[in-house]
Write an enzyme that holds these catalytic residues in place. Structure first.
Site, short mmCIF file in Angstrom:
data_model
loop_
_atom_site.label_atom_id
_atom_site.label_comp_id
_atom_site.label_asym_id
_atom_site.label_seq_id
_atom_site.Cartn_x
_atom_site.Cartn_y
_atom_site.Cartn_z
N LYS A 32 0.83 -1.20 0.00
CA LYS A 32 0.00 0.00 0.00
C LYS A 32 0.88 1.27 0.00
O LYS A 32 0.70 2.14 -0.85
CB LYS A 32 -0.94 0.02 1.21
CG LYS A 32 -1.94 1.16 1.13
CD LYS A 32 -2.74 1.33 2.40
CE LYS A 32 -1.99 2.20 3.36
NZ LYS A 32 -2.70 2.49 4.59
N ASP A 46 -6.34 1.24 0.42
CA ASP A 46 -6.50 1.63 1.83
C ASP A 46 -7.92 1.25 2.28
O ASP A 46 -8.65 0.60 1.54
CB ASP A 46 -6.23 3.14 2.02
CG ASP A 46 -7.35 4.00 1.43
OD1 ASP A 46 -8.20 3.47 0.70
OD2 ASP A 46 -7.37 5.21 1.72
#
Ligand code: SF4
Length: 211
Positions: A118, A136
């Site tokens: 991420k 996210d």
């Protein structure tokens, strides 16, 4: 299956030029801000980095930081002991192995302490202008509600989205989804009645939330 290309087009019409809410002026600053943003709001991170970026201007400054002092400087972002360790560790590794520069590939970025897919995707997409999807909490929730993803595992969702979204739109789609998740498709009370994606959305509850 909802049409991910159509969803992307609608989102980008609403958010033609989406940007990350984190303030930064170079890849190192975005790396630091992204690490600080775990379990913390972007507003709070921006407040903390306003001072931090004036004092710490390069990897050497972070790598040689006194950890107690540094912890205090980032305390307001929460989990500060861990975050301090990660940021100082990252910068020490950048000096040792990357000539003091933040790398721009997934393979290299994920060798840094505390940097997973991420964070790497955030850096690649927003600091280096590459095409990347950082999954996210907003992207995970909204994709699953829309029906263009079918997993709670961010890596799997990233793969699903990359298969469906045109690869020249990954970063813009990513940033627009975050804005949509914050403003409309919120965690507790999605505003389905005001949602531009209502007709495309496969969420079975959307009619209940429309009222
Ligand atoms: S219709 Fe509701 S659940 Fe579907 S994307 Fe819009 S706000 Fe989210």
């Amino acid at each position: 299956m909802p049409d991910a290309k159509k969803i992307t087009a609608i989102l980008l019409k609403k958010y033609p030029n989406p940007r990350t809410a984190l303030n930064f002026s170079n890849p190192l600053e975005l790396l630091v801000a992204t690490i600080l943003s775990a379990q913390c709001t972007d507003v709070r991170v921006n407040e903390a980095t306003k001072k931090l970026f004036k004092k710490y201007k390069n990897v050497k400054n972070y790598a040689g930081a006194d950890s107690n002092a540094f912890e205090n400087e980032i305390r307001s972002t929460g989990f500060y002991k861990n975050k301090a360790k990660m940021i100082i560790g990252c910068c020490q590794k950048l000096i040792k192995e990357f000539n003091g520069r933040v790398p721009s590939t997934m393979e290299e970025l994920t060798t840094l302490p505390g940097v997973g897919r991420k964070t790497a995707n955030v850096i690649m997409g927003s600091a280096f202008g590459k095409q990347a999807i950082a999954v996210d909490t907003h992207v995970l929730r909204v994709s699953n509600r829309l029906g263009i993803a079918h997993s709670e595992n961010p890596d799997k969702v990233e793969e699903e989205l990359m298969r469906q979204i045109p690869d020249n739109r990954w970063t813009a789609f990513n940033l627009a989804m975050i804005l949509h998740g914050r403003e409309t498709c919120t965690a507790r009370k999605p505003r389905c009645g005001a949602c531009v994606l209502y007709d495309e959305c496969g969420w079975p509850e959307k009619d209940k939330e429309r009222i």
